[in-house]
Design an enzyme around this catalytic site. Structure first.
Site, PDB file in Angstrom:
ATOM      1  N   HIS A 200     -33.906  30.035   7.078  1.00 52.94           N
ATOM      2  CA  HIS A 200     -33.129  30.621   5.974  1.00 52.94           C
ATOM      3  C   HIS A 200     -33.796  30.280   4.650  1.00 52.94           C
ATOM      4  CE1 HIS A 200     -29.958  30.804   9.145  1.00 52.94           C
ATOM      5  NE2 HIS A 200     -29.800  31.997   8.576  1.00 52.94           N
ATOM      6  N   ASN A 201     -34.826  31.032   4.342  1.00 51.80           N
ATOM      7  CA  ASN A 201     -35.592  30.779   3.121  1.00 51.80           C
ATOM      8  C   ASN A 201     -35.913  32.104   2.419  1.00 51.80           C
ATOM      9  OD1 ASN A 201     -37.703  31.925   4.628  1.00 51.80           O
ATOM     10  ND2 ASN A 201     -38.285  29.922   5.445  1.00 51.80           N
ATOM     11  N   ASN A 202     -36.711  32.009   1.360  1.00 50.35           N
ATOM     12  CA  ASN A 202     -37.031  33.205   0.574  1.00 50.35           C
ATOM     13  C   ASN A 202     -37.830  34.242   1.379  1.00 50.35           C
ATOM     14  OD1 ASN A 202     -39.117  31.260   0.570  1.00 50.35           O
ATOM     15  ND2 ASN A 202     -40.062  32.153  -1.248  1.00 50.35           N
ATOM     16  N   ILE A 203     -38.565  33.777   2.395  1.00 53.29           N
ATOM     17  CA  ILE A 203     -39.368  34.725   3.188  1.00 53.29           C
ATOM     18  C   ILE A 203     -38.440  35.573   4.073  1.00 53.29           C
ATOM     19  CG2 ILE A 203     -41.309  34.934   4.806  1.00 53.29           C
ATOM     20  CD1 ILE A 203     -42.096  32.049   3.940  1.00 53.29           C
ATOM     21  N   HIS A 204     -37.428  34.909   4.644  1.00 52.39           N
ATOM     22  CA  HIS A 204     -36.439  35.648   5.443  1.00 52.39           C
ATOM     23  C   HIS A 204     -35.753  36.707   4.566  1.00 52.39           C
ATOM     24  CE1 HIS A 204     -33.067  36.589   8.054  1.00 52.39           C
ATOM     25  NE2 HIS A 204     -32.207  36.070   7.185  1.00 52.39           N
TER      26      HIS A 204
ATOM     27  N   HIS B  53     -28.606  38.220   0.631  1.00 52.36           N
ATOM     28  CA  HIS B  53     -27.586  37.978   1.656  1.00 52.36           C
ATOM     29  C   HIS B  53     -27.501  36.526   2.155  1.00 52.36           C
ATOM     30  CE1 HIS B  53     -30.811  38.001   4.632  1.00 52.36           C
ATOM     31  NE2 HIS B  53     -29.941  37.520   5.482  1.00 52.36           N
ATOM     32  N   ASP B  54     -28.541  35.727   1.980  1.00 49.09           N
ATOM     33  CA  ASP B  54     -28.483  34.327   2.433  1.00 49.09           C
ATOM     34  C   ASP B  54     -28.733  33.354   1.282  1.00 49.09           C
ATOM     35  OD1 ASP B  54     -27.822  34.403   5.144  1.00 49.09           O
ATOM     36  OD2 ASP B  54     -29.881  34.744   5.794  1.00 49.09           O
TER      37      ASP B  54
ATOM     38  N   ASP C 149     -30.877  42.017   9.430  1.00 50.81           N
ATOM     39  CA  ASP C 149     -30.777  40.555   9.430  1.00 50.81           C
ATOM     40  C   ASP C 149     -31.143  39.947  10.790  1.00 50.81           C
ATOM     41  OD1 ASP C 149     -30.192  38.112   8.283  1.00 50.81           O
ATOM     42  OD2 ASP C 149     -28.040  38.237   8.636  1.00 50.81           O
TER      43      ASP C 149
ATOM     44  N   GLN D 299     -34.243  33.448  23.497  1.00 49.93           N
ATOM     45  CA  GLN D 299     -34.650  34.763  22.989  1.00 49.93           C
ATOM     46  C   GLN D 299     -34.263  35.874  23.953  1.00 49.93           C
ATOM     47  OE1 GLN D 299     -35.751  35.051  19.696  1.00 49.93           O
ATOM     48  NE2 GLN D 299     -34.934  32.996  20.014  1.00 49.93           N
TER      49      GLN D 299
END
Ligand code: AMP
Ligand code: ZN
EC number: 3.1.4.-
Length: 532
Positions: free
Chosen positions: A278-282, A320-321, A440, A491
């Site tokens: 959950h970071n800026n790349i996501h 969104h996050d 998402d 997965q």
């Protein structure tokens, strides 16, 4: 399910000012006998009526009342039966309804408020401030102060911002080396940005770790001016085909690029750059994936899907996050964190993300040049979309959208006709929110290396939460126990039960998703199965 192909509307993503730039469709009806739907419209009465039957209760909306009255007045057989005072009475009734219609803001707030529940005498005289108070306070109706608001709205929409608003060069771009600018301009070209196999890690390799969202967000939301600025800074001009693309939010909505970048910058600053998932790349990845989805299926938008809708959705994807602490809702609730307490255990994370997003939109003055109504609309759509990213709604959302689709099949209603009716607004919003949610959870739909990268990031972050839960003697959340969780089986199950069924539903709405994305998901599923 070709009926539900929503890819055949006039283009929002194109050059010039979209005719649907204004999401407000004030339904003023001339005092004479004009129908709500323009004559010659392909939305046949039967199709509109059929779709009405699906989505509306037996009580008629104001527009439907007017439409029915018009049909009486238009019917030569009936009009010869009416004496002059009866015809005048019906005419006056129609005018009364028109007055109400003009005073009620036609934009819903996403809560499916029905004016039919408000007492008729209150609705009939909305010029009375008491009735406005009753309708808005106890009926949830958004009531404009005066009909003049709508007139000013139109003119505000059409005003173009100064050219300075789009020629802004972000320092994040300026600070790159010439070589990296050249590579990034190619990566952030419109043709590349819309690809499903776009690799966000290509951007990460070239730019400062704290400006991934700024640059990707500017390239997408600021298109095509952002591409033009990139090319000009390299002494080149935009390719011809790219000249014709892009959202053009600046000429249509008055979005100022300096404010846009300032919003993205403050947003990115509130994303963790150290959390694995959950970071800026996501955030940048979800934004680009939504953009690709829009281009795949709803590349051509008009009418129901207004510029405002798309703008709000892209903001929601980017935000969104925001502020994600790296632990999930279950943890917030079990650990009784401040977030859980502030939001009463109800989607604490998503409520926090939505609230922060609103604050940042405000502090960046992003909607300053919008009319009050339009700004409220962007904000409410953005909030609603962020709230629906709570995974707890997943199975419900999939089954709801599936239900919507099957009703189109069963009732033979044409989607194209349906979106031309006012009843479509809520359904279209729901589909758009569903798209953000699917963006998402899109990482297992991507090329294998990217899917694996994200899967490892997700589990790595979950394990940190699991360690914390063990330390605090809290129940260990699913997939968070590093001693018991297996990457391949996690997965396999995530794809099999969550991602694949949801994308199969989206594939019925957007055929390109069925043909391009579903095969990739199935390939990844097979791969993980082979690893179990
Ligand atoms: P969000 O937290 O808003 O990013 O919502 C997406 C959620 O989907 C994540 O929190 C995870 O619970 C789940 N998710 C996304 N990708 C994966 C993955 N590769 N494996 C397992 N769960 C995932
Ligand atoms: Zn997310």
């Amino acid at each position: 399910m070709s009926r539900l192909n929503i890819s055949r509307f006039g283009s929002i993503y194109s050059s010039g000012v979209s005719t649907s730039a204004c999401s407000f469709r004030p339904t003023f009806i001339s005092p004479r006998r004009t129908n709500i739907l323009p004559r010659g419209s392909t939305c046949t009465k039967s199709a509109a009526a059929a779709s009405s039957n699906i989505y509306k209760s037996s009580r008629l909306s104001l527009e439907e009342c007017v439409s029915e009255i018009e049909s009486i007045l238009d019917d030569p057989g009936i009009s010869t039966l009416l004496n002059s005072s009866q015809a005048a009475a019906i005419d006056s009734l129609r005018d009364k309804i028109n007055q109400c219609q003009q005073l009620i803001n036609p934009v819903g707030n996403g809560e499916n408020i029905s004016s039919s529940m408000i007492p008729a005498p209150v609705l009939e005289n909305l010029e009375d401030p008491n009735n406005i108070f009753l309708a808005s306070t106890y009926g949830g109706l958004k009531v404009s102060n005066s009909t003049a608001d709508f007139a000013s709205l139109w003119s505000e929409h059409s005003s173009c911002p100064s050219s300075d608003g789009v020629s802004y060069v972000p320092p994040e771009w300026e600070s790159l080396s010439e070589g990296n600018k050249t590579k990034l301009a190619e990566i952030l070209s419109l043709n590349n940005l819309e690809r499903w196999d776009f690799n966000i890690l290509d951007v990460v390799d070239l730019v400062d770790g704290c400006s991934v969202l700024v640059l990707v967000g500017w390239a997408i939301i600021g298109s095509p001016s952002s591409q033009r600025v990139m090319m000009e800074s390299l002494g080149k001009s935009l390719k011809e085909e790219e000249e014709l693309g892009g959202y053009n939010f600046s000429p249509t909505l008055g979005v100022d690029h300096k404010m846009l970048v300032s919003f993205l910058r403050s947003l990115e600053a509130q994303y963790s750059t150290t959390q694995k998932y959950h970071n800026n790349i996501h955030a940048a990845d979800v934004l680009q994936t939504l953009h690709s989805m829009i281009r795949m299926g709803i590349g051509d938008l008009s009418e129901s899907l207004s510029t405002v809708d798309v703008f709000a959705m892209l903001l929601a994807a980017a935000a969104h996050d925001v502020g994600h602490p790296g632990t999930n809702n279950l943890y917030q609730i079990n650990a009784q964190t401040n977030l859980a307490i502030v939001y009463n255990d109800k989607s604490p994370l998503e409520n926090m993300h939505a609230s922060k997003a609103s604050q940042l939109v405000k502090s960046a003055h992003l909607l300053e040049d919008f009319s009050r109504e339009q700004a409220n609309l962007v904000r409410s759509k953005m909030i609603q979309a962020i709230l629906t990213t709570d995974m707890a709604h997943h199975f419900n959302s999939v089954s709801y959208i599936e239900n919507v689709i099957s009703r189109f099949d069963d009732d033979g209603v044409d989607w194209y006709d349906f979106v031309r009716t006012d009843e479509s607004t809520d359904v279209v919003s729901d589909i758009f929110n569903f798209m953000i949610h699917l963006a998402d959870i899109s990482n297992p739909t991507k090329p294998r290396s990217l899917a694996t990268y994200w899967a490892e990031c997700a589990l790595s972050e979950f394990f940190v939460q699991g360690d914390l839960e063990k330390e605090l003697n809290l129940p260990i959340s699913p997939l968070c126990d590093r001693d018991k969780t297996n990457l391949a089986t996690s997965q396999r199950d995530f794809i099999k039960y969550v991602v694949l069924p949801a994308y199969e539903v989206l594939g019925k709405i957007i055929p390109a998703v069925a043909s391009e994305v579903l095969p990739r998901i199935k390939e990844n599923l097979q791969y993980w199965e082979s690893q179990c």
